[in-house]
Write an enzyme that holds these catalytic residues in place. Structure first.
Site, short mmCIF file in Angstrom:
data_model
loop_
_atom_site.label_atom_id
_atom_site.label_comp_id
_atom_site.label_asym_id
_atom_site.label_seq_id
_atom_site.Cartn_x
_atom_site.Cartn_y
_atom_site.Cartn_z
N SER A 56 85.50 146.08 34.05
CA SER A 56 84.09 146.41 33.92
C SER A 56 83.38 146.63 35.24
CB SER A 56 83.37 145.31 33.13
OG SER A 56 83.46 144.07 33.81
N HIS A 72 85.34 148.49 27.31
CA HIS A 72 84.88 149.70 27.99
C HIS A 72 85.79 150.90 27.77
CE1 HIS A 72 81.74 147.42 30.09
NE2 HIS A 72 82.64 146.45 30.15
N LYS A 97 78.70 148.86 23.18
CA LYS A 97 78.71 149.77 24.34
C LYS A 97 78.80 151.21 23.83
CE LYS A 97 80.38 146.12 27.33
NZ LYS A 97 80.29 145.02 26.33
#
Length: 390
Positions: free
Chosen positions: A179, A207, A238
């Site tokens: 990240s 991610h 996300k």
């Protein structure tokens, strides 16, 4: 000195080291434009990689879910907090990832701190990348397993540690996309080591989900990995633009997590209005490849313009996370302030989130950004103030 004075002293030390965090209140959100106080800021700080967080389809789905099930889940999923919407979402995630089973958690942090202790405990061995996210680190500590930390992405070092372990159960745990650096773990090599040493491989794809792989299916799909030893955790807050997380993989492993993860068993479930939004998001992630194509184009545009090192060291990353290493904490804050004054919100990341001496701007890109937005960021970086800059 009283006990209260000791905390004031600790906060003063954070100030002296330029390490105190600041929280800002956002009054309104319009895509990548955030209103903070009386200012409109162009955000390069959000993890809304595909620009779905305010998509009308997600908003409408959440509203329908609220109308049907109300606002709160009212109980743990193992009591009465697991609705038909939750059940459908788990089946849809498993189908989307082409994995046998999925389990939905209310948050990604809760998933990792629960699932790691569910899989390993005292006398077992846990092997962790040195740059793993805090939730994997905390999950490792809670597990009480013997923890072995290997240097970042060092496959040879991990191989040696696994070979030296006599534990009956071994678990390799790693971020898939890191990240703060934006780089990928060598997942094919890690899976080969898991096969060789009779271990499980847990990847945190927070991610990578929605961004990498065919149809946005994530890091495992990016590398075309399939194995009953592979367990995938991914967040839905996300790229998916909603909230919650999933754990997916072998049905026996997922059932074990459901039966043993304390953060699942003893926590109230997420509202069904959220799971309905996630279901709508999955359909957009799968069908709208143009969002990933735009992300890749934005990343290439940024790297081509500032990758020469004049501003700072831009780490190699093919993901929406583009870290610009500044080094000094104060210099990172000054560069962030320079951009803020120009209406650009780019956060400075400092220790302990990143190693000492590697303070950085964490630039995050979104499909909702325009080419003009990227060019504006580039121009502002290029005209940074020289005083205090490295």
């Amino acid at each position: 000195m009283t006990v209260l004075d000791s905390y004031a002293r600790d906060l003063a030390a954070l100030d002296a080291a330029h390490l105190r965090r600041t929280r800002r209140s956002v009054q309104a959100m319009r895509g990548t434009r955030l209103t903070v106080g009386d200012r409109e800021m162009l955000a390069f700080c959000s993890n809304d990689y595909l620009g779905l967080a305010q998509h009308p389809a997600l908003v409408e789905a959440a509203q329908r879910g609220a109308a049907q099930w109300g606002i709160g889940a009212t109980a743990s999923p193992l009591v009465c907090g697991h609705s038909e919407s939750h059940e459908l979402l788990e089946h849809e995630i498993a189908r989307f990832l082409d994995l046998p089973r999925a389990l939905y958690f209310y948050a990604g942090f809760a998933a990792n701190v629960g699932l790691v202790p569910a899989l390993v405990g005292r006398g077992d061995a846990l092997f962790c990348d040195a740059l793993n996210h805090a939730c994997l680190i905390d999950g490792a500590r809670l597990s009480r397993a013997d923890i072995h930390v290997y240097p970042h992405n060092d496959v040879a070092a991990l191989d040696r540690l696994l070979a030296e372990s006599g534990a009956a159960r071994k678990l390799i745990a790693t971020d898939a996309v890191f990240s703060m650096d934006g780089d990928l773990a060598p997942l094919p090599d890690l899976l080969r080591l898991a096969e060789r040493h009779d271990a499980l491989l847990l990847i945190d794809d927070a991610h990578g989900f929605g961004v990498l792989g065919a149809g946005g299916r994530g890091s495992a799909a990016h590398f075309d990995l399939r194995s009953p030893r592979l367990l995938v955790m991914g967040t839905l807050s996300k790229a998916a633009g909603a909230a919650g997380a999933y754990v997916a993989g072998d049905a026996t492993l997922v059932e074990t997590v459901m039966q043993r993860a304390r953060s699942y068993i003893f926590a109230t479930g997420a509202p069904a209005m959220v799971t309905e939004a996630v279901r709508a998001s999955l359909r957009l992630i799968e069908s709208e490849d143009w969002r990933r194509e735009r992300l890749r184009a934005h990343g290439a545009r940024l790297r081509d313009a500032i990758g020469d090192g004049r501003i700072g060291r831009l780490l190699p990353s093919d993901t929406p996370i583009q870290p610009l290493i500044v080094g000094d904490n104060r210099a990172a804050l000054e560069l962030m302030s320079h951009l803020w004054e120009r209406g650009l919100w780019v956060p400075a990341i400092r220790p302990p989130t990143v190693p000492a001496g590697t303070a950085r701007l964490r630039i995050t890109l979104s499909a909702a950004h325009s080419d003009a937005d990227i060019d504006g960021l580039i121009a502002a970086l290029m005209c940074r103030p020289s005083d205090g800059m490295p």
